[in-house]
Design a protein around this motif. Structure first.
Motif, short mmCIF file in Angstrom:
data_model
loop_
_atom_site.label_atom_id
_atom_site.label_comp_id
_atom_site.label_asym_id
_atom_site.label_seq_id
_atom_site.Cartn_x
_atom_site.Cartn_y
_atom_site.Cartn_z
N LYS A 410 39.21 26.44 -35.88
CA LYS A 410 40.11 26.01 -36.39
C LYS A 410 39.55 25.67 -37.75
O LYS A 410 40.68 25.62 -38.86
N TRP A 411 38.44 26.30 -38.70
CA TRP A 411 38.41 26.00 -39.42
C TRP A 411 38.27 27.30 -40.14
O TRP A 411 38.30 28.57 -39.30
N PRO A 412 38.45 27.47 -41.62
CA PRO A 412 38.50 28.77 -42.79
C PRO A 412 37.59 29.53 -41.98
O PRO A 412 36.43 29.56 -42.08
N GLY A 413 37.71 30.87 -41.83
CA GLY A 413 36.38 31.76 -41.36
C GLY A 413 36.45 31.28 -39.99
O GLY A 413 35.78 32.62 -40.09
N SER A 415 36.80 31.91 -35.71
CA SER A 415 37.74 31.62 -34.88
C SER A 415 36.37 32.03 -33.56
O SER A 415 36.01 31.92 -33.31
N ARG A 556 36.82 22.76 -46.46
CA ARG A 556 36.35 22.87 -45.53
C ARG A 556 35.87 24.31 -45.47
O ARG A 556 35.63 25.29 -44.61
N ASP A 557 34.95 24.99 -46.56
CA ASP A 557 34.93 26.29 -47.04
C ASP A 557 33.62 25.99 -47.38
O ASP A 557 33.42 24.93 -47.81
#
Length: 628
Positions: A410-413, A415, A556-557
């Motif tokens: 669910k975090w950016p970048g 899957s 989160r990045d």
């Protein structure tokens, strides 16, 4: 911060003096404030110790090196800083030691005279030093636990030489230097470097992080590299809140001693969590300290961290200095940076760092603090999902593994597919691992490579077989972090920072990297580092509440010193092509094919890849270091 060089050499005094002066000159930017060398009788041959000094602690002549112990037995040259030198000096005085200066170098030498190798685990600092024991006729070369400070050596029938940089080794060796083909292949094809003892120069080795090597000048026998420190990864059972408080205490204590300096001090600020924590901790500990920060800004670019840099600078009341880069800047500085680095390196992000240290120098700052090493201690980057899942499967926690995949994705970048691919790579080894790398698009024999000459010369081509022998079931993340800290990952980043900072006579300090903090973090339950919800640096974020702005802690990045490499390189395509047209006499390179593939990328017919930079970097490095 300094440069050291010398060795055990069989030469006449006059020619040895010429070589030593040349070696010291090659490292002049590492130590612009003072230099010197001495010849010491060693039975057979001569031991010579040389030093260039950047004065940071005790600016007087009392810090001049080579330095001799009060008992007369030991002589030493030292590059680095011992941050707990005040505490060690007090302890050594209690044992009868006397001191003539206020320098940390004298404390280090007294500690070696008192405790020998046992002193190494007492040191809080970054260091590479060489000690000559007149009684035993033994020369010992030591490098700090993380390899923050460099130390290279070469051993042959002509003797033994050492240096902080390859340029010094080159000046001292009578032989013409040659390329290490294995290292060249590993770099050009796989992008691997700084992950073992071999340098890009044949016969020149790095003293590995946390290792030492010694030479008996009476017999000429050189020992194998001996590891004196490696963090343990066995789990220590401690409650989360208690662990969080310990992390906070240890980190602040580290910042406190890293602020010890007799010259102006600042910080490299990327805008990410790690460098922001360093800057905010500086303000937390020193409310009245003037803080100058230096940041690379990729303005008008999705990679820009400027908004985060501004927020941290405002929060601590720092004097901000921003570095903006244009393509023509890279063209102007490229050769200088390549020569400063001494060996090929991975990407143009190193140029951003180069310019940050240039800016610090221009502002009169001699010492900077940096957040390097936190990712490798706190499960940063993407959070080591393959290893985290492997540990859960070791414990037969199937439900926990499935839940972690869902949360991590669910975090950016990220899957679910990426998590599963990481796990597949983690669970395989040997030929199966190699096949998976091929399926993932990796190549080991690209069309621009002539494999025949490499195979004829015994060069290993292909992919390394992944080895899990050093891992402990349920502690896969901790094992990966230990590997990243001392073997493959952090060593290259530390080399970049050392060479870039020293190019501008700036000392770069890395307060995350203490043995004490590393051993504690790697002993924690893995969910403290990468949470069940997929949050990286989980416990450190909690420990910094109230010190670092919540907005930074909740990011989160991660970007860091990322650079728009394609935008920088395409405008200087003509210059780079001229470099690649030069025949550098290496039969394993298919030069016409390199040029065709280069043209296809520059003209937009093929996608841009990091291979472009590796070709250009290698060709220019070869020109400056090997060919001239």
């Amino acid at each position: 911060m300094c440069g050291i060089t010398g060795g055990w050499i069989f030469e006449e005094k006059s020619s040895l003096d010429v070589r030593m002066k040349s070696a010291l000159y090659a490292m002049r930017l590492r130590g612009p404030d003072d230099s010197g060398y001495e010849r010491l009788p060693a039975g057979r041959g001569t031991v010579v110790l040389g030093h260039t000094r950047l004065s940071v602690i005790d600016l007087s002549a009392g810090g001049h090196q080579p330095m001799h112990s009060s008992c007369g037995r030991y002589a030493m040259v030292f590059n680095g800083e011992i941050y707990n030198y005040l505490e060690l000096r007090s302890e050594l005085r209690g044992l009868g030691a006397t001191f003539k200066s206020e320098s940390d170098s004298e404390v280090l030498l007294a500690a070696w005279a008192q405790w020998g190798r046992a002193c190494l685990k007492r040191l809080v600092g970054m260091f590479a030093f060489v000690v000559f024991d007149r009684n035993e006729k033994r020369l010992t070369c030591v490098r700090d636990g993380f390899g923050i400070k460099p130390l290279l050596f070469a051993y042959s029938d002509d003797g033994f030489v050492f240096g902080s940089e390859i340029g010094a080794i080159k000046a001292l060796r009578p032989q013409t230097i040659e390329l290490d083909w294995q290292r060249a292949y590993d770099y050009l094809v796989h992008g691997d470097y700084d992950n073992g003892h071999r340098s890009f120069v044949s016969g020149v080795s790095h003293v590995l992080p946390g290792h030492l090597v010694s030479l008996d000048t009476a017999t000429g026998e050189l020992t194998e590299q001996l590891r004196w420190w490696q963090p343990e990864i066995a789990q220590h059972n401690i409650g989360y809140r208690e662990a969080m408080e310990v992390v906070r205490e240890k980190f602040l204590n580290s910042i406190r001693v890293h602020l010890r300096s007799d010259v102006a001090i600042g910080a490299a600020l990327s805008g990410g969590l790690d460098s922001s924590a360093v800057v905010c901790a500086m303000r937390h500990l020193e409310p009245d300290l003037t803080i100058k920060t230096f940041s690379f800004i990729a303005r008008d670019n999705p990679l820009s961290e400027e908004v985060w840099v501004d927020q941290v600078n405002h929060f601590v009341g720092a004097e901000a200095h921003k570095v903006l880069v244009q393509p023509e800047d890279l063209a102007r500085d490229l050769d200088d940076m390549i020569k400063a680095q001494g060996e090929p390196f991975g990407s143009t992000s190193i140029y951003a760092q180069y310019r940050v240290f240039e800016a610090a120098k221009a502002q009169g700052v001699t010492v900077t603090l940096d957040g390097q090493g936190a990712d490798e201690m706190l499960a940063g980057y993407s959070g080591y999902p393959g290893q985290r899942l492997h540990s859960l499967l070791d414990k037969k926690d199937w439900r926990g593994a499935i839940s972690f995949i869902d949360s991590w994705a669910k975090w950016p970048g990220r899957s679910r597919m990426a998590a599963c691919k990481r796990l597949a790579g983690e669970l395989t080894s040997g030929n199966l691992y190699r096949q998976l790398r091929r399926l993932n698009g990796s190549q080991f024999n690209p069309a621009w490579l002539n494999a025949g000459p490499l195979l004829d010369n015994g060069i290993q081509i292909g992919f390394d077989a992944q080895d899990h022998a050093d891992e402990q079931p349920g502690r896969r993340v901790a094992a990966a972090l230990r590997n990243a800290l001392t073997e493959k990952g952090l060593p290259s980043l530390l080399r970049h920072a050392d060479r870039n900072s020293m190019r501008f006579s700036v000392e770069s300090r890395v307060p995350f990297l203490t043995q004490d903090l590393a051993e504690f973090l790697l002993s924690l339950p893995e969910e403290y580092l990468i949470s069940d919800g997929g949050e990286t640096k989980h416990i450190f974020r909690a420990a910094m509440r109230g010190i670092v702005p919540d907005a930074v802690l909740d990011r989160r990045d991660k970007i860091g010193f990322a650079t728009p490499e394609k935008d920088w390189l395409i405008p200087i395509a003509e210059t780079m092509r001229d470099w690649l047209k030069e025949d550098i006499g290496l039969p394993f390179l298919n030069q016409p094919r390199i040029l065709r593939e280069f043209d296809a990328v520059m003209e937009g017919r093929s996608p841009f890849t990091s291979q472009i930079w590796r070709w250009v970097n290698f060709y220019r490095w070869h020109y400056h270091v090997i060919a001239n």
